[in-house]
Enzyme design. Structure first.
Site, PDB file in Angstrom:
ATOM      1  N   VAL A 184       0.848  -1.199   0.000  1.00 34.50           N
ATOM      2  CA  VAL A 184       0.000   0.000   0.000  1.00 34.50           C
ATOM      3  C   VAL A 184       0.878   1.242   0.000  1.00 34.50           C
ATOM      4  CG1 VAL A 184      -1.781   1.281   1.248  1.00 34.50           C
ATOM      5  CG2 VAL A 184      -1.793  -1.232   1.295  1.00 34.50           C
ATOM      6  N   LEU A 185       0.587   2.177  -0.888  1.00 27.84           N
ATOM      7  CA  LEU A 185       1.225   3.493  -0.877  1.00 27.84           C
ATOM      8  C   LEU A 185       0.266   4.483  -0.246  1.00 27.84           C
ATOM      9  CD1 LEU A 185       3.297   5.682  -1.678  1.00 27.84           C
ATOM     10  CD2 LEU A 185       2.147   5.798  -3.922  1.00 27.84           C
ATOM     11  N   ILE A 216      -0.153   8.384   0.243  1.00 24.92           N
ATOM     12  CA  ILE A 216       0.313   9.711  -0.159  1.00 24.92           C
ATOM     13  C   ILE A 216      -0.173  10.724   0.872  1.00 24.92           C
ATOM     14  CG2 ILE A 216       0.223  11.493  -1.941  1.00 24.92           C
ATOM     15  CD1 ILE A 216      -0.274   9.292  -3.993  1.00 24.92           C
ATOM     16  N   CYS A 240       1.084  10.779   4.647  1.00 22.05           N
ATOM     17  CA  CYS A 240       0.878   9.752   5.683  1.00 22.05           C
ATOM     18  C   CYS A 240       0.604  10.325   7.061  1.00 22.05           C
ATOM     19  CB  CYS A 240       2.092   8.825   5.747  1.00 22.05           C
ATOM     20  SG  CYS A 240       3.614   9.647   6.271  1.00 22.05           S
ATOM     21  N   GLY A 241       0.644  11.653   7.232  1.00 26.82           N
ATOM     22  CA  GLY A 241       0.408  12.205   8.562  1.00 26.82           C
ATOM     23  C   GLY A 241       1.399  11.658   9.568  1.00 26.82           C
ATOM     24  N   TRP A 242       0.886  11.312  10.754  1.00 23.34           N
ATOM     25  CA  TRP A 242       1.736  10.749  11.811  1.00 23.34           C
ATOM     26  C   TRP A 242       1.774   9.229  11.758  1.00 23.34           C
ATOM     27  CZ3 TRP A 242      -1.505  14.966  12.783  1.00 23.34           C
ATOM     28  CH2 TRP A 242      -0.849  16.165  13.131  1.00 23.34           C
ATOM     29  N   ILE A 296       5.690  15.539   3.661  1.00 22.44           N
ATOM     30  CA  ILE A 296       6.631  16.656   3.544  1.00 22.44           C
ATOM     31  C   ILE A 296       6.638  17.461   4.838  1.00 22.44           C
ATOM     32  CG2 ILE A 296       6.649  16.852   1.032  1.00 22.44           C
ATOM     33  CD1 ILE A 296       4.511  19.043   1.308  1.00 22.44           C
ATOM     34  N   SER A 297       6.284  16.800   5.939  1.00 19.69           N
ATOM     35  CA  SER A 297       6.377  17.413   7.268  1.00 19.69           C
ATOM     36  C   SER A 297       7.421  16.651   8.078  1.00 19.69           C
ATOM     37  CB  SER A 297       5.029  17.369   7.991  1.00 19.69           C
ATOM     38  OG  SER A 297       5.194  17.626   9.376  1.00 19.69           O
ATOM     39  N   CYS A 325     -14.776  25.872  10.637  1.00 21.27           N
ATOM     40  CA  CYS A 325     -14.869  24.701   9.760  1.00 21.27           C
ATOM     41  C   CYS A 325     -16.087  23.851  10.094  1.00 21.27           C
ATOM     42  CB  CYS A 325     -13.592  23.876   9.858  1.00 21.27           C
ATOM     43  SG  CYS A 325     -12.127  24.686   9.176  1.00 21.27           S
TER      44      CYS A 325
END
Length: 408
Positions: free
Chosen positions: A192-193, A195, A197-199, A219-220, A380
């Site tokens: 599984v990829l 895109i 992924c968060g934590w 990118i974090s 929100c």
């Protein structure tokens, strides 16, 4: 007449014009403020919001600012404590969101928004060189901050409250993870990829409960660190691999591709490439799932200036039409599922937990940061409650034979 005298005379004339213009503006300011106040007060009445009953204004200058800068000014003046809601903030903001479209456009109009929309057509705000901005600005606040009010799986996205009470966020997030796994038809040993992924919560959950191999990219820096540490603690490092990587650079083939709350950071100009990456990385016969906040209308640029400035720089909310349009000739749309109302519940639990930790002293931030964050969460929530924004999960397939059985 010498050039020096001419220059002095010209400077004097221009100076006089500037001073005169300033005097006119100064004299007109009270008149403009009164007109703006009458307009805003009447517009608030249209939303069943009465000044003195539902909202208190501490600084009358905000009326003129609201008419000039729209929602950006409304949010900033709340952060500055120029106004307070006498009813729960989420209820007041929901009333604003439920105004008819023409009334909302009049109230939230902003020349700044028009400039951003124009610039968004020219510039690529989500280009590779700018991709890390949202990670550094929002997610790199610190993992400890998010751990306080998210669920144990660190899901910073809409939960799934089916058959659960509104307060049961942790179970609802597990519901969401199982729902996604079932929609993807996961089987032990699959690759599984993920895109964005968060934590690492989703990938770790999939590895533990479904025995799949997960490659997650982000990118974090803070999220990457948190994902690797959590995978180690959960004993699934052999099944998970987390990497700092822009999605555009991703290669390889996977049985499944999943992307949760990532599309909002992609931008209109990059959606075609985003879906091309999914197509490139998905094996024949494979399934992909994209989970994203969606707009009720298709646009090409972002327009929520307050969110762009203070919460998600370069963010863009696509429509469900665009989520299908950019998959054309690449993937087959198998299933579309709207769970938007569940995001209202998710955000309100997050806000309650955030407020509890503020009161207990676990979160020590400036008053402006606290008001910014509570405004963000409830603003929100109001959008989802008023159904001005949605949350869609879309399942795609690539050269997959037979009928796809939808899961609910």
């Amino acid at each position: 007449m010498s050039n020096q005298k001419s220059a002095l005379m010209a400077a004097g004339v221009l100076g006089g014009i500037a001073v005169g213009s300033l005097l006119v503006r100064t004299a007109m300011y009270p008149i403009m403020t009164r007109r703006a106040e009458r307009f805003i007060v009447e517009m608030l009445k249209e939303a069943d919001i009465l000044v003195g009953r539902d909202i208190v204004i501490h600084n009358r200058d905000i009326y003129l600012d609201w008419t000039n800068r729209g929602m950006l000014a409304i949010g900033e003046s709340y952060m500055n404590k120029d106004w307070e809601s006498l009813i729960p903030l989420d209820q007041l903001l929901t009333k604003l969101m439920l105004l008819p479209s023409d009334k909302k456009r009049a109230l939230f109009k902003s020349w700044d928004a028009k400039f951003v929309a124009l610039a968004g057509r020219v510039f690529n705000y989500q280009s590779p060189s700018r991709a890390g901005i949202v990670g550094a600005h929002h997610y790199d606040i610190g993992n400890d901050f998010y751990k306080l009010w998210l669920d144990p799986n660190m899901q910073y996205s809409c939960a799934y409250f089916k058959d659960l009470e509104d307060s049961e966020l942790d179970k609802a997030q597990e519901n969401k993870l199982h729902l996604i796994a079932k929609k993807l038809k996961l089987e032990k040993g699959m690759t599984v990829l993920e895109i964005g992924c968060g934590w690492g919560g989703l990938g770790i959950f999939f590895a533990k409960h479904y025995g799949v191999h997960v490659t997650g990219i982000t990118i974090s820096n803070e999220q990457l660190k948190g994902a690797r540490e959590q995978a180690e603690r959960e004993g699934v490092s052999d099944l998970t691999q987390y990497t700092y990587c822009d999605y555009r650079k991703m290669t390889g083939e996977f049985d499944r591709v999943v992307s949760i709350a990532m599309l909002e950071a992609v931008g209109y100009k990059n959606m075609d490439e985003y879906y091309s990456v999914i197509n490139r990385c998905l094996k024949k016969g494979g399934l992909a799932l994209v989970h994203s906040i969606t707009s009720n209308r298709s646009t090409k640029t972002a327009h929520q200036l307050w969110i762009l400035k203070y919460i998600f720089p370069n963010g863009f909310i696509p429509s469900i039409t665009q989520m299908c349009q950019f998959a054309e000739k690449k993937l087959v749309v198998e299933d579309v599922h709207n769970i938007g109302p569940d995001y209202d519940k998710t955000l309100m639990v997050w806000n309650a937990r955030f407020q509890e930790h503020i009161k207990s002293g676990n979160i020590q931030k400036s008053p402006v940061f606290v008001r910014m964050w509570e405004y963000y969460l409830q603003y929100c929530a109001a959008g989802f409650r008023a159904r001005t924004i949605q949350l869609h999960q879309v399942v795609y397939s690539k050269h997959r034979p037979g009928r796809y059985e939808a899961v609910r």
